[in-house]
Design a protein around this motif. Structure first.
Motif, PDB file in Angstrom:
ATOM      1  N   TRP A 324       0.647  -1.209   0.054  1.00  0.00           N
ATOM      2  CA  TRP A 324       0.004  -0.116  -0.071  1.00  0.00           C
ATOM      3  C   TRP A 324       0.914   1.314  -0.063  1.00  0.00           C
ATOM      4  O   TRP A 324       0.867   2.292  -0.829  1.00  0.00           O
ATOM      5  N   PHE A 325       1.625   1.407   1.007  1.00  0.00           N
ATOM      6  CA  PHE A 325       2.684   2.471   1.244  1.00  0.00           C
ATOM      7  C   PHE A 325       4.140   2.342   0.555  1.00  0.00           C
ATOM      8  O   PHE A 325       4.963   1.621   1.096  1.00  0.00           O
ATOM      9  N   GLY A 326       4.232   2.795  -0.671  1.00  0.00           N
ATOM     10  CA  GLY A 326       5.491   2.570  -1.534  1.00  0.00           C
ATOM     11  C   GLY A 326       5.207   1.994  -2.744  1.00  0.00           C
ATOM     12  O   GLY A 326       5.815   2.560  -3.722  1.00  0.00           O
ATOM     13  N   ASP A 327       4.445   0.938  -2.850  1.00  0.00           N
ATOM     14  CA  ASP A 327       4.201   0.384  -3.876  1.00  0.00           C
ATOM     15  C   ASP A 327       3.031   0.784  -4.563  1.00  0.00           C
ATOM     16  O   ASP A 327       2.891   1.302  -6.099  1.00  0.00           O
ATOM     17  N   SER A 328       1.823   0.981  -4.220  1.00  0.00           N
ATOM     18  CA  SER A 328       0.545   1.373  -4.800  1.00  0.00           C
ATOM     19  C   SER A 328       0.794   3.105  -4.629  1.00  0.00           C
ATOM     20  O   SER A 328       0.535   3.827  -5.854  1.00  0.00           O
ATOM     21  N   VAL A 329       0.782   3.753  -3.537  1.00  0.00           N
ATOM     22  CA  VAL A 329       1.029   4.789  -3.364  1.00  0.00           C
ATOM     23  C   VAL A 329       2.896   5.307  -3.207  1.00  0.00           C
ATOM     24  O   VAL A 329       3.268   4.847  -2.272  1.00  0.00           O
ATOM     25  N   SER A 330       3.574   5.660  -4.332  1.00  0.00           N
ATOM     26  CA  SER A 330       4.853   5.835  -4.439  1.00  0.00           C
ATOM     27  C   SER A 330       5.303   7.269  -4.386  1.00  0.00           C
ATOM     28  O   SER A 330       4.448   8.090  -4.366  1.00  0.00           O
ATOM     29  N   VAL A 331       6.499   7.358  -3.917  1.00  0.00           N
ATOM     30  CA  VAL A 331       7.183   8.750  -3.816  1.00  0.00           C
ATOM     31  C   VAL A 331       7.225   9.303  -4.923  1.00  0.00           C
ATOM     32  O   VAL A 331       7.348   8.976  -6.105  1.00  0.00           O
ATOM     33  N   LYS A 332       7.113  10.776  -4.901  1.00  0.00           N
ATOM     34  CA  LYS A 332       7.178  11.908  -5.921  1.00  0.00           C
ATOM     35  C   LYS A 332       8.874  12.010  -6.145  1.00  0.00           C
ATOM     36  O   LYS A 332       9.226  12.202  -7.364  1.00  0.00           O
ATOM     37  N   ASP A 333       9.496  12.094  -5.241  1.00  0.00           N
ATOM     38  CA  ASP A 333      10.872  12.093  -5.071  1.00  0.00           C
ATOM     39  C   ASP A 333      11.479  11.339  -3.957  1.00  0.00           C
ATOM     40  O   ASP A 333      10.761  10.894  -3.027  1.00  0.00           O
ATOM     41  N   TRP A 334      12.643  10.683  -4.034  1.00  0.00           N
ATOM     42  CA  TRP A 334      13.191  10.007  -3.207  1.00  0.00           C
ATOM     43  C   TRP A 334      13.404  10.673  -1.894  1.00  0.00           C
ATOM     44  O   TRP A 334      13.629   9.934  -0.844  1.00  0.00           O
ATOM     45  N   ARG A 335      13.204  11.858  -1.859  1.00  0.00           N
ATOM     46  CA  ARG A 335      13.245  12.561  -0.450  1.00  0.00           C
ATOM     47  C   ARG A 335      12.189  12.176   0.304  1.00  0.00           C
ATOM     48  O   ARG A 335      12.021  12.457   1.513  1.00  0.00           O
ATOM     49  N   ASP A 336      10.988  11.808  -0.492  1.00  0.00           N
ATOM     50  CA  ASP A 336       9.653  11.412   0.518  1.00  0.00           C
ATOM     51  C   ASP A 336       9.734  10.253   0.892  1.00  0.00           C
ATOM     52  O   ASP A 336       8.271   9.617   1.249  1.00  0.00           O
ATOM     53  N   ILE A 337      10.849   9.648   1.126  1.00  0.00           N
ATOM     54  CA  ILE A 337      10.798   8.059   1.383  1.00  0.00           C
ATOM     55  C   ILE A 337      10.044   7.751   2.953  1.00  0.00           C
ATOM     56  O   ILE A 337       9.705   6.781   3.084  1.00  0.00           O
ATOM     57  N   TRP A 338       9.806   8.705   3.735  1.00  0.00           N
ATOM     58  CA  TRP A 338       8.889   8.611   4.864  1.00  0.00           C
ATOM     59  C   TRP A 338       7.660   8.106   4.332  1.00  0.00           C
ATOM     60  O   TRP A 338       7.190   7.280   5.248  1.00  0.00           O
ATOM     61  N   ILE A 339       6.891   8.297   3.377  1.00  0.00           N
ATOM     62  CA  ILE A 339       5.684   7.652   3.256  1.00  0.00           C
ATOM     63  C   ILE A 339       5.646   6.409   2.866  1.00  0.00           C
ATOM     64  O   ILE A 339       4.734   5.902   2.678  1.00  0.00           O
ATOM     65  N   ASN A 340       6.815   5.948   2.511  1.00  0.00           N
ATOM     66  CA  ASN A 340       6.955   4.331   2.369  1.00  0.00           C
ATOM     67  C   ASN A 340       7.462   3.961   3.690  1.00  0.00           C
ATOM     68  O   ASN A 340       6.698   3.108   4.243  1.00  0.00           O
ATOM     69  N   GLU A 341       8.393   4.382   4.598  1.00  0.00           N
ATOM     70  CA  GLU A 341       9.051   3.628   5.564  1.00  0.00           C
ATOM     71  C   GLU A 341       8.347   3.845   6.873  1.00  0.00           C
ATOM     72  O   GLU A 341       8.180   2.871   7.793  1.00  0.00           O
ATOM     73  N   GLY A 342       7.835   5.124   7.144  1.00  0.00           N
ATOM     74  CA  GLY A 342       7.265   5.608   8.261  1.00  0.00           C
ATOM     75  C   GLY A 342       6.115   4.783   8.551  1.00  0.00           C
ATOM     76  O   GLY A 342       5.744   4.186   9.485  1.00  0.00           O
ATOM     77  N   PHE A 343       5.347   4.802   7.305  1.00  0.00           N
ATOM     78  CA  PHE A 343       3.892   3.738   7.366  1.00  0.00           C
ATOM     79  C   PHE A 343       4.158   2.220   7.592  1.00  0.00           C
ATOM     80  O   PHE A 343       3.363   1.702   8.327  1.00  0.00           O
ATOM     81  N   ALA A 344       5.175   1.836   6.931  1.00  0.00           N
ATOM     82  CA  ALA A 344       5.363   0.277   6.854  1.00  0.00           C
ATOM     83  C   ALA A 344       5.984  -0.026   8.248  1.00  0.00           C
ATOM     84  O   ALA A 344       5.482  -1.175   9.072  1.00  0.00           O
ATOM     85  N   SER A 345       6.587   0.960   9.005  1.00  0.00           N
ATOM     86  CA  SER A 345       7.147   0.813  10.513  1.00  0.00           C
ATOM     87  C   SER A 345       5.926   0.847  11.263  1.00  0.00           C
ATOM     88  O   SER A 345       5.789  -0.107  12.392  1.00  0.00           O
TER      89      SER A 345
END
Length: 494
Positions: A324-345
């Motif tokens: 969901w968080f990273g694959d379906s909803v992906s970053v616009k820019d690699w600086r936005d990595i929190w929207i992947n890792e913060g949510f998976a954590s």
């Protein structure tokens, strides 16, 4: 109101005007990078890919890969030239069925000049014929291809495609995939999505995989070797396929005990984050030395070291949450990595809460208490950690703290509505940290910029007053929750 005079051209002038193309601009090269703030050379400008068709042949004994990639794309400008990201040897390139000139620039840029310029808005196809020994090819001083005793694996973040297919290598340009791989009989090829067919001829078996939903290039994976394969279905009937190298040794049992719970975990996460966004799911554990796990779309990669100390369901929770968080909803820019890792954590914290191994609040209290104010942990800003700290533990732990602070501020009803609404609104798209803050404010009706500044963008430990505002209880010297060690193990060696 300003008035404009209507000037009627003469007949000769009118003919001249009609002869001029609608776009008077000369065709120009597409940019060699898509504009990422951390990785300026990653991705490319001037076009958008809709589909990759990869027809490959791989010999495990020699690590020799041969391939033909057919790329379906659309020009976003009048293109005289464009780039693909790729590091193997290229034999031939065709654009629109006609031979195109090509050259290499840098360590991963394939610069292609078609026989005629490509018009903006028009679809086109690119065929690239190539070969190489991926494990011997370095770009940026490393290879994203991992050799195994019986094959090889492509899995890495933020780049892995360069070593097995040419691409527009950035999450902003997602596409669907068909991956067809021929390997010697007795060997298997694992990739994303659904296995549509396999057949054997003259000592080679060809496996055909299809990913029918948009997928970022770094989330595409390939694993060749000898695997034990298990299949299952989720409660909603989605196919689950897991694969384990036959030579995992002592970690085999713990790996299975963890990954075979994939369907159960995905069904639970669907109740928290909304419907599972893809057509299949599963995971694989190849015999590699790497200790990280990665959310390769629909089929997560797990390094065997994740299970060296026993089963770890928490790491499976983390990688599945990334669907969901990273694959379906992906970053616009690699600086936005929190929207992947913060949510998976944070998904791991929610699982811990569900399993009775420590509530999210207890984990937040313990996390805050675990790092003294002078610890370098607090110097990293999860909302913009820098390329060198993209996978720092602060992005995970402090990133999850930010979500608990949000939950405490807006309450459970709005918090879980935000999670489900976010994944629905941005399904198969791209988003930024700023986008999430705006969305959370809209759903909750509260100003939240200061809260996120404190937990995501301040290079120091939030003080006691700020902690109390987030309903943390650092003064209580919290006891370590039972789930803490497993959660930390899931994040290590990333």
């Amino acid at each position: 109101m300003r008035h404009h005079r209507l000037i009627v051209p003469s007949a000769a002038a009118a003919c001249l005007l009609l002869a001029i193309p609608a776009s008077a601009a000369e065709p120009a090269p597409g940019a060699p990078g898509i504009g990422d703030s951390y990785y300026p050379s990653y991705g490319n400008g001037g076009y958008d890919v809709s589909h990759y068709d990869l027809r490959l042949k791989y010999q495990p004994k020699t690590d020799r890969l041969e391939g033909t990639a057919t790329i379906v794309a659309k020009a976003k400008q009048d293109l005289s030239r464009f780039n693909l990201d790729f590091a193997l040897d290229v034999r031939e390139v065709l654009v629109g069925g006609k031979k195109a000139a090509f050259t290499r620039t840098g360590d991963h840029e394939l610069e292609i000049t078609p026989s005629a310029a490509l018009d903006s808005g028009r679809p086109f196809t690119v065929v690239v014929r190539y070969s190489g020994t991926p494990s011997k090819v370095e770009a940026g001083g490393f290879t994203g291809w991992q050799r195994t005793p019986d094959g090889g694996v492509a899995a890495n973040e933020p780049e892995s495609a360069w070593w097995w297919f040419p691409s527009n290598d950035h999450p902003l340009d997602k596409a669907t995939y068909d991956v067809s791989v021929a390997v010697p009989d007795g060997t298997q090829a694992i990739s994303n999505g659904v296995l549509t067919s396999n057949s054997s001829q003259l000592g080679w078996t060809r496996y055909n995989w299809r990913s029918s939903k948009p997928q970022a290039t770094y989330l595409a994976t390939l694993a060749v070797g000898k695997f034990d394969i298990t299949t299952d279905t989720t409660a909603n009937g989605l196919p689950v396929l897991n694969a384990y190298s036959k030579d995992l040794g002592d970690t085999a049992g713990a790996a299975r005990a963890s990954i075979e719970r994939t369907a159960e975990i995905a069904d639970w996460e669907s109740t928290v984050f909304g419907p599972y966004p893809f057509e299949a799911l599963g995971g694989y554990v190849p015999n590699v030395s790497a200790g990280f796990a990665l959310e390769t779309q629909t089929r997560s990669f797990y390094g065997p070291k994740k299970f060296a100390k026993g089963s770890n369901v928490s790491v499976v929770v983390h990688e599945l949450a990334h669907q969901w968080f990273g694959d379906s909803v992906s970053v616009k820019d690699w600086r936005d990595i929190w929207i992947n890792e913060g949510f998976a954590s944070y998904a791991q914290w929610l699982w811990s809460e569900k399993e009775g191994e420590g509530t999210a609040q207890e984990l937040a209290d313990y996390t805050y208490d675990s790092y003294p104010a002078d610890d370098p942990f607090w110097k990293v800003e999860p909302g913009n950690p820098g390329a060198e700290n993209q996978f720092h533990e602060a992005v995970y732990d402090r990133g999850a703290l930010a979500l608990q602070a949000l939950r405490n501020r807006v309450g459970d009803k709005d918090f879980f509505a935000i999670l489900k609404g976010w994944t629905t609104k941005n399904r198969y798209g791209n988003a930024s940290v700023k986008d999430f803050v705006t969305y959370a404010e809209k759903v909750s009706g509260e100003p939240l910029a200061a809260l996120f500044d404190t937990w995501l963008f301040t290079p120091s430990k939030p003080g006691a007053t700020q902690a109390r505002a987030a309903e943390l209880s650092p003064a209580k010297a919290p006891v370590r929750p039972k789930s803490w060690q497993k959660i930390q193990a899931a994040h290590s060696e990333r």
